[in-house]
Design a protein around this motif. Structure first.
Motif, PDB file in Angstrom:
ATOM      1  N   ALA A  84      -1.513  -5.208  -7.046  1.00 49.03           N
ATOM      2  CA  ALA A  84      -1.465  -3.859  -6.469  1.00 49.03           C
ATOM      3  C   ALA A  84      -0.865  -2.838  -7.428  1.00 49.03           C
ATOM      4  N   GLN A  85      -0.531  -3.263  -8.644  1.00 53.05           N
ATOM      5  CA  GLN A  85       0.112  -2.404  -9.650  1.00 53.05           C
ATOM      6  C   GLN A  85       1.422  -1.828  -9.140  1.00 53.05           C
ATOM      7  N   LYS A  86       2.148  -2.631  -8.368  1.00 53.49           N
ATOM      8  CA  LYS A  86       3.474  -2.253  -7.906  1.00 53.49           C
ATOM      9  C   LYS A  86       4.489  -3.215  -8.540  1.00 53.49           C
ATOM     10  N   ALA A  87       5.683  -2.727  -8.781  1.00 55.61           N
ATOM     11  CA  ALA A  87       6.693  -3.545  -9.452  1.00 55.61           C
ATOM     12  C   ALA A  87       7.293  -4.576  -8.503  1.00 55.61           C
ATOM     13  N   SER A  88       7.690  -5.722  -9.062  1.00 56.28           N
ATOM     14  CA  SER A  88       8.361  -6.766  -8.279  1.00 56.28           C
ATOM     15  C   SER A  88       9.723  -7.053  -8.894  1.00 56.28           C
ATOM     16  N   ILE A  89      10.714  -7.200  -8.019  1.00 57.90           N
ATOM     17  CA  ILE A  89      12.092  -7.483  -8.437  1.00 57.90           C
ATOM     18  C   ILE A  89      12.522  -8.781  -7.774  1.00 57.90           C
ATOM     19  N   VAL A  90      13.038  -9.712  -8.542  1.00 54.63           N
ATOM     20  CA  VAL A  90      13.585 -10.945  -7.977  1.00 54.63           C
ATOM     21  C   VAL A  90      15.103 -10.825  -7.968  1.00 54.63           C
TER      22      VAL A  90
ATOM     23  N   HIS B  85       0.832  -1.212   0.000  1.00 52.76           N
ATOM     24  CA  HIS B  85       0.000   0.000   0.000  1.00 52.76           C
ATOM     25  C   HIS B  85       0.864   1.260   0.000  1.00 52.76           C
ATOM     26  N   LEU B  86       2.064   1.178   0.610  1.00 54.60           N
ATOM     27  CA  LEU B  86       2.915   2.358   0.773  1.00 54.60           C
ATOM     28  C   LEU B  86       4.120   2.370  -0.160  1.00 54.60           C
ATOM     29  N   ALA B  87       4.710   1.206  -0.407  1.00 54.26           N
ATOM     30  CA  ALA B  87       5.917   1.136  -1.236  1.00 54.26           C
ATOM     31  C   ALA B  87       5.555   1.238  -2.715  1.00 54.26           C
ATOM     32  N   ASP B  88       6.529   1.620  -3.518  1.00 56.23           N
ATOM     33  CA  ASP B  88       6.323   1.727  -4.964  1.00 56.23           C
ATOM     34  C   ASP B  88       6.748   0.462  -5.699  1.00 56.23           C
ATOM     35  N   ALA B  89       7.548  -0.361  -5.039  1.00 58.45           N
ATOM     36  CA  ALA B  89       7.997  -1.626  -5.607  1.00 58.45           C
ATOM     37  C   ALA B  89       8.478  -2.501  -4.461  1.00 58.45           C
ATOM     38  N   VAL B  90       8.559  -3.803  -4.714  1.00 53.98           N
ATOM     39  CA  VAL B  90       9.086  -4.726  -3.702  1.00 53.98           C
ATOM     40  C   VAL B  90      10.159  -5.601  -4.333  1.00 53.98           C
ATOM     41  N   MET B  91      11.125  -5.976  -3.527  1.00 50.68           N
ATOM     42  CA  MET B  91      12.200  -6.852  -3.975  1.00 50.68           C
ATOM     43  C   MET B  91      12.154  -8.157  -3.190  1.00 50.68           C
ATOM     44  N   VAL B  92      12.132  -9.273  -3.915  1.00 49.23           N
ATOM     45  CA  VAL B  92      12.219 -10.590  -3.285  1.00 49.23           C
ATOM     46  C   VAL B  92      13.708 -10.861  -3.072  1.00 49.23           C
TER      47      VAL B  92
END
Length: 473
Positions: A271-277, A236-243
Motif C-alpha cells: 500500500a506504499q505506507k510505512a511499517s514500524i515494528v 487506505h486512510l492511515a499514513d503508517a502502521v505500527m506493529v
C-alpha cells in the motif's frame, strides 16, 4: 542504513547532546509519549530536536503518541498477589465490590469494557502473565466471576485485555483530542493513534485535525485483533502502521504474533505506507550495556521482514544506555540489510497489478541496478513517487527532493529514503533535482543518478511520475 530508527524520548534522553548522538547513529523519528506528558511539557524537547535538525542538516521527525482509552484495572487489595490455577476472582465496576464473593475483587472503572462479556470469554492481565476466563455473569455489564486458567501475578493498575472482543471505546479520548490540537500547535510532525480498532478511528482523528485546520501524517497503532482484521481499510486512510506487539500479544495468541507482524509489513509495503515494528526490541538494554542474542535476532528479523522502521521505547526513554541501544540497532541493520539485498537480488516486481506508477518505480530501481548508478533521485511534491520506489526495495538510496518540509519529515518513515528539503523556487522539477545533485557532496563527478519526475503533458489532468532519466554528474 535503509531501515529507520524511531526512538522514544524520556528522562534518559531528553537532553540535546543525547538527541544529537542518537540522530548521528540513525534515529530519524523521535517519539513523545503523551501517556507521560503533555504538549507544554514537551516544548523544550521539541526545541532541542529542531536545533539538532538545523545542525544536522537533515529533516528530523517528531511523532506524538496519543494515550488512547484507559484499559487498566484499579487498586487490588493486598497487592501484589499470586493467583493459583482454577482460583476464582471477580471483575466488576468499583461499586460492585460489596456484591462480589469471597475471592479477589478486580475493579475496572471503564463500563464500556465490561459490556457484553459472556461465559467462556478470556480476560488477560499483568501483560498476559495471568489468564482468566469468564465463568458466570453475576450482574450484566457490571460484575463477573472469573476462573484462572493458570497461576500468575496480579498487581494493581495493570493493563487488562479481552482477546477478540470488539470494544465500543473510541480510540480518541477527550485527553487525546486536547493533546492532538496542542501537539500539532507545538510543532509535532505526526501523530500515533493508540488502540485503533478500525478505519473509523482514523476518520475520527482526520476530522479532529480538519476542525483544527491542520494536517499531519497519522500512524495507526495495531494493538487489537479487530485492527488486524480491518488492516486493508486502515491502510487506505492511515499514513503508517505500527506493529505494537505488546498489546497485540495479549489480544492474539503469542505464537501467532510473528506471522501477524510479517503480514502487516507486507500489506503496508504493497500500500506504499510505512511499517514500524515496536515493543521490547532491546528490552534488556534498559539495564545492560549489550542486548541478548534473542533480541539481536528479533531486530534482524524485523528488518528482514521488510519493516521500514524499528522502534525503541523504554530502551531510550528510561534506559541506562540510550545511545548504545541506537548504535546496536544501526549495527544489526547494516548486516541484515546486506543479507536482505543478497536474498532479494532484484527489486520487487509489481505482479498482478495494473498500476503504471508501480511499474515506473520498478523500472527506475531496475535501471539503477543495471546501469552502475550511484543512487536514485526523485522530485516529489507529496512524497508519492519516493514511496513507490521505496516499496520496490531497490539496492540504491532514494534521494527525495521536495519543496515541502512536512513531506520531507513524513518520508523519514520510509525504507531507503533520504529526504531533501529544498524550498520551492519555481524551477522545473528535473532542473531542481539536477541542481541538488550538482551541489551535493554525496555524488562525485562521473556518478550516474537515476532521476524520476513528473513532467506535464497536454493530455494530463494532474502531474504524476512519467519520466525516468539517467543523469551523469
Amino acid at each position: 542504513m535503509r531501515t529507520k530508527i524511531v526512538a522514544t524520548i524520556g528522562p534518559a534522553s531528553k537532553d540535546k547532546e543525547t538527541i544529537k548522538a542518537m540522530a548521528t547513529h540513525g534515529v530519524r523519528v523521535f517519539r513523545l509519549n503523551f501517556s507521560h506528558g503533555d504538549a507544554k511539557s514537551f516544548e523544550p524537547i521539541i526545541r532541542s530536536i529542531r536545533e539538532v535538525e538545523q545542525e544536522f542538516d537533515h529533516p528530523l521527525t517528531i511523532m506524538g503518541d496519543l494515550c488512547g482509552p484507559k484499559t487498566r484495572i484499579g487498586e487490588i487489595e493486598n497487592s501484589p498477589l499470586t493467583i493459583h490455577q482454577d482460583e476464582h476472582s471477580f471483575l466488576g465496576l468499583p461499586e460492585m465490590r460489596s456484591e462480589s464473593g469471597d475471592g479477589v475483587f478486580i475493579p475496572l472503572d471503564v463500563p464500556e469494557l465490561l459490556e457484553d462479556l459472556e461465559p467462556g470469554m478470556q480476560v488477560s492481565l499483568s501483560d498476559g502473565l495471568l489468564q482468566y476466563e469468564v465463568v458466570r455473569v453475576l450482574k450484566v455489564n457490571k460484575l463477573y466471576e472469573l476462573r484462572a486458567l493458570a497461576g500468575g501475578p496480579l498487581t494493581s493498575r495493570k493493563g487488562i485485555a479481552f482477546p477478540g472482543k470488539l470494544h465500543r471505546l473510541p480510540a480518541l479520548t477527550d485527553k487525546d483530542r486536547i493533546d492532538l490540537k496542542e501537539g500539532v500547535d507545538a510543532g509535532i510532525d505526526a501523530l500515533a493513534i493508540s488502540f485503533v480498532q478500525g478505519p473509523e478511528d482514523i476518520e475520527d482523528a482526520l476530522r479532529e485535525l480538519k476542525r483544527h485546520g491542520k494536517a499531519v501524517p497519522l500512524v495507526a497503532k495495531l494493538e487489537r485483533r479487530n485492527a488486524v482484521d480491518t488492516l486493508s481499510d486502515i491502510l487506505h486512510l492511515a499514513d503508517a502502521v505500527m506493529v505494537a506487539r505488546g498489546d497485540l500479544g495479549l489480544e492474539c495468541p503469542l505464537s501467532e504474533v510473528p506471522v501477524i507482524q510479517k503480514r502487516i509489513i507486507r500489506a503496508a509495503r504493497h500500500a506504499q505506507k510505512a511499517s514500524i515494528v515496536a515493543t521490547q526490541m532491546l528490552l534488556s538494554m534498559v539495564r545492560n550495556p549489550i542486548p541478548t542474542r534473542a533480541e539481536a535476532t528479533d531486530v534482524a528479523n524485523a528488518i528482514l521482514d521488510g519493516a521500514d522502521c524499528v522502534m525503541l521505547s523504554e530502551e531510550t526513554a528510561a534506559g541506562e544506555h540510550p545511545v548504545a541501544a541506537v548504535k546496536f540497532i544501526d549495527e544489526v541493520a547494516k548486516h541484515a540489510e546486506e543479507y536482505f539485498r543478497e536474498r532479494l537480488k532484484q527489486p520487487y516486481f509489481p505482479a498482478e497489478e495494473s498500476s503504471p506508477a508501480k511499474y515506473l518505480a520498478y523500472s527506475a530501481a531496475l535501471i539503477a541496478q543495471n546501469s552502475g548508478a550511484r543512487a536514485i533521485a526523485s522530485h516529489s511534491q507529496l512524497g508519492t513517487t519516493a514511496r513507490l520506489i521505496s516499496s520496490r526495495r531497490p539496492a540504491h538510496m532514494i534521494y527525495a527532493v521536495t519543496p515541502d518540509q512536512t513531506v520531507a519529515r513524513y518520508l523519514n518513515y520510509f525504507w531507503g529514503i533520504r529526504p531533501v528539503h529544498i524550498p520551492g523556487n519555481g524551477r522545473d522539477h528535473v532542473e531542481r533535482v539536477e541542481d541538488f545533485i550538482q551541489a551535493s557532496t554525496d555524488f562525485r563527478p562521473g556518478d550516474k543518478i537515476i532521476i524520476t519526475s513528473g513532467q506535464p503533458t497536454p493530455g494530463q489532468k494532474s502531474t504524476s511520475t512519467n519520466e525516468i532519466k539517467i543523469y551523469t554528474k
